[in-house]
Design an enzyme around this catalytic site. Sequence first.
Site, short mmCIF file in Angstrom:
data_model
loop_
_atom_site.label_atom_id
_atom_site.label_comp_id
_atom_site.label_asym_id
_atom_site.label_seq_id
_atom_site.Cartn_x
_atom_site.Cartn_y
_atom_site.Cartn_z
N GLU A 114 0.85 -1.20 0.00
CA GLU A 114 0.00 0.00 0.00
C GLU A 114 0.88 1.24 0.00
OE1 GLU A 114 -2.16 -0.26 3.68
OE2 GLU A 114 -2.75 -2.31 3.25
N LYS A 116 2.32 4.46 1.77
CA LYS A 116 2.48 4.94 3.14
C LYS A 116 2.13 6.43 3.12
CE LYS A 116 5.49 4.74 7.12
NZ LYS A 116 5.35 6.10 7.58
N ASP A 118 1.60 10.11 4.28
CA ASP A 118 2.32 10.93 5.24
C ASP A 118 1.34 11.85 5.96
OD1 ASP A 118 4.37 11.93 6.66
OD2 ASP A 118 5.26 13.09 5.04
N TYR A 230 -6.66 1.98 6.47
CA TYR A 230 -5.82 0.90 5.97
C TYR A 230 -5.75 -0.33 6.87
CZ TYR A 230 -2.73 3.89 8.73
OH TYR A 230 -2.21 4.69 9.71
N LYS A 317 10.78 2.96 2.90
CA LYS A 317 10.81 4.41 2.76
C LYS A 317 11.47 4.80 1.44
CE LYS A 317 10.17 6.93 6.15
NZ LYS A 317 9.83 7.36 7.38
N CYS A 411 32.05 35.03 18.69
CA CYS A 411 30.65 34.67 18.90
C CYS A 411 29.76 35.74 18.25
CB CYS A 411 30.35 34.59 20.40
SG CYS A 411 28.59 34.42 20.72
N CYS A 414 27.93 37.64 21.38
CA CYS A 414 28.59 38.44 22.42
C CYS A 414 30.02 38.82 22.05
CB CYS A 414 28.58 37.70 23.76
SG CYS A 414 29.62 36.25 23.75
N CYS A 429 31.11 29.07 22.29
CA CYS A 429 31.22 30.35 22.96
C CYS A 429 31.25 30.00 24.45
CB CYS A 429 30.00 31.22 22.65
SG CYS A 429 29.79 32.59 23.80
N CYS A 434 26.59 35.02 27.72
CA CYS A 434 26.29 35.36 26.33
C CYS A 434 24.77 35.40 26.15
CB CYS A 434 26.91 34.31 25.42
SG CYS A 434 26.28 34.34 23.74
S1 IVH Z 1 -0.23 0.07 8.95
C1 IVH Z 1 0.63 -2.24 12.56
N1 IVH Z 1 -0.57 1.21 6.62
O1 IVH Z 1 2.76 4.86 9.19
C2 IVH Z 1 0.34 -1.52 11.34
N2 IVH Z 1 0.38 2.50 8.37
O2 IVH Z 1 5.08 3.77 11.33
C3 IVH Z 1 0.18 -0.09 11.59
N3 IVH Z 1 0.88 4.82 7.77
O3 IVH Z 1 1.60 4.82 12.49
C4 IVH Z 1 0.20 0.78 10.47
N4 IVH Z 1 0.17 4.69 5.68
O4 IVH Z 1 0.45 6.37 10.82
C5 IVH Z 1 -0.14 1.35 7.88
N5 IVH Z 1 -0.94 2.09 4.51
C6 IVH Z 1 -0.53 2.24 5.75
C7 IVH Z 1 -0.01 3.47 6.24
C8 IVH Z 1 0.44 3.56 7.56
C9 IVH Z 1 0.70 5.48 6.61
C10 IVH Z 1 1.48 5.39 8.98
C11 IVH Z 1 0.73 5.14 10.26
C12 IVH Z 1 1.67 4.39 11.17
C13 IVH Z 1 3.00 4.69 10.56
C14 IVH Z 1 3.91 3.50 10.74
#
Ligand code: IVH
Length: 674
Positions: A114, A116, A118, A230, A317, A411, A414, A429, A434
């Site tokens: 899926e 992630k 933000d 999710y 990531k 510094c 000061c 410093c 200061c």
């Molecule tokens: S699953 C145990 N799915 O990422 C499973 N998390 O560090 C828990 N997040 O705290 C999370 N998109 O805030 C899951 N498709 C996704 C997500 C997702 C964003 C965030 C969520 C979680 C953090 C994980």
Amino acid sequence: MPAPVEKRIIELRKIISENDYKYYVLAQPEITDEEYDSLYKELEKFENSNPHLITPDSPTQRVGKDLTKEFATVKHRFPMLSLANTYEESELLDFDRRVRDGLPAGEDVEYVVEFKIDGVSINLNYLKGKLNTATTRGDGTEGDDVTVNIRTIRSVPLELKNVKNAGQDLSDIEVRGEIYMEMGDFSELNSERAERGEKLFANPRNSAAGTIKMQDPRIVASRPLKIFVYYLLNSKDTSATHNENLLLLKELGFRVNEHHRLCRNINEVLQVCGEYEKMRDSLPYEIDGAVIKVNSLSQQKRLGTIAKSPRWAVAYKFRAKQATTKLNGITWQVGRTGAITPVAELEPVFLAGSTISRATLHNYDEIQRKDIRIDDYVVIEKGGDVIPKVVSVDVSRRKKNSAPTLPPSLCPSCNSTLFKPENEVAYYCENAMCPEQIKGRLSHFAARGAMDIEGLGDALIDLFVDLGYLKSYDDIFELKAKRDELVRIERLGEKSINNLIGSIEECKKQPFNKVLFAIGIRYVGAGVAKKLASHFLSIDALISATEEEVSSVYEIGPSISRSVKQFFSDEHNLKLIKSLKAHGLNFVEEKQVFQENYFLNKTFVLTGTLSKYSRDEATEKILALGGKVSSSVSKKTFAVIAGEEAGSKLEKAKNLGVKVLTEDELINLLKGQQ
Ligand code: IVH
């Protein structure tokens, strides 16, 4: 038989909810805004003349009128875990290997990939099909009840759809998701704020996080927040797979991101992660990676969790986003410890959801190593939560007459001569008086996790230091006596000074560990302060402890203990503490009352690798029962908990005749105390 008015009310609610769903969840509106408004007004009219018929799930009740003074803290029924991060394909292969090692040989493992998102995670509880509570993640164990605010988000259903067709008992479920703001909406919000002269949000995530904690639900309702869900936790019943759950959530009326893919093996996962990374820049919202979850819920259950993350899921990531811009100048900032850090002043550039005009340059060594010069075009990077940083220079665009950047010598605050300790990268410093250092120390003292003095922000600290009212922490407590002078300062006024004096009095209630953190001993962060406070119980005991005694506390290393001793060997600091004591600050840990149990007042040492708990978890459990955890074995040690591959500490325990327990024995003892 309901009266005709009641019948119409029910009918209108149904039509409005259905159109909310079509507009906010499916993004496929079927009626015009005018038609919608007229239905809404009709419902409002009937409800106003029949208030006894108003129910909390009516679409008119999404936005409450009451302000929330303080959000209640609630314990999560199921902990809200975070995900372990991976950055490389090889780490994903390792994850897959660990998953398969944790299951019987030969079992097939499918994954779901899926986006992630933000944003800010949220837990929604639906009782008998209706939204009951919405809670923030908090520390994972307990969070804030922000239901009044989450109800205002139109894509959060107040009532589930199609419950009867689900084929499982959905009478008490938890749904996890992410509240977020689209980038376009975020920029619009920020430009409106700029016009009104209000503080700008740093990025869409902060703006979503700030909004869901607001006291006025009417403002929350006006902000363009959205949700993607999710994860479904059903304590009564279960589907077979996560993928089925995602489809079910969609049927129930939730907004589920359309991008989720079922993969038969890790190679397919890698491919999908690559595809998702490419999509990143064309989305209207921010994603910072992909999430990979084991599809079978029975496998998820068997894999379980370790420390604070599930073994069945991982985050992949994406690489940090980069941009190139011109370095207009370098500012040398003086921190509260006197350390001088360089900050890049940049030509503003848009990167990953926000405009960046400053970035960290870390220290002079880094400037030298990367040969960063003023007027250079530099590549900046923003990864996850971190402050943007300058990663490299585009030398091809360098001006001919540019000169290498020189280290600071005086510094900037000061003017005193700077000093560079041999084994450190920073210049310092050394003038304790200061003004910038003073401001930094006071700002740390008054900050949220420390003394939490509401109203004493950086602007006011700057003003008070410049006017000579504040030099050290104890001056804060003398402000009360200067009230009449202070109210005459331009821009301040009676009300704000009264409030400030009130919150200064209030801060005296902060517990010892916060005070210990606030006084700004080098290397003593909030976590270390907590550990020291609960071990030594008072500042006097800490002052008289030897360096060895301090470093024997679990997770307290030699640089911390040296710094603590150094701090308390300075006469000025001892005088300051005396004065703060006289002002009534807490220098004694309030005794926690523990029930008599096996662990109470006994000192344990953990060694080797524990397999069921992380060290932190085991420590937390022992401390929670009133026991102590030390990192070195002595005659005072009650027992050593020996995990796998325990070494010298186990030896020492045997030599001293100290009791040795296995991890399982520890778990049994802990269970016995519950
Ligand atoms: S699953 C145990 N799915 O990422 C499973 N998390 O560090 C828990 N997040 O705290 C999370 N998109 O805030 C899951 N498709 C996704 C997500 C997702 C964003 C965030 C969520 C979680 C953090 C994980």
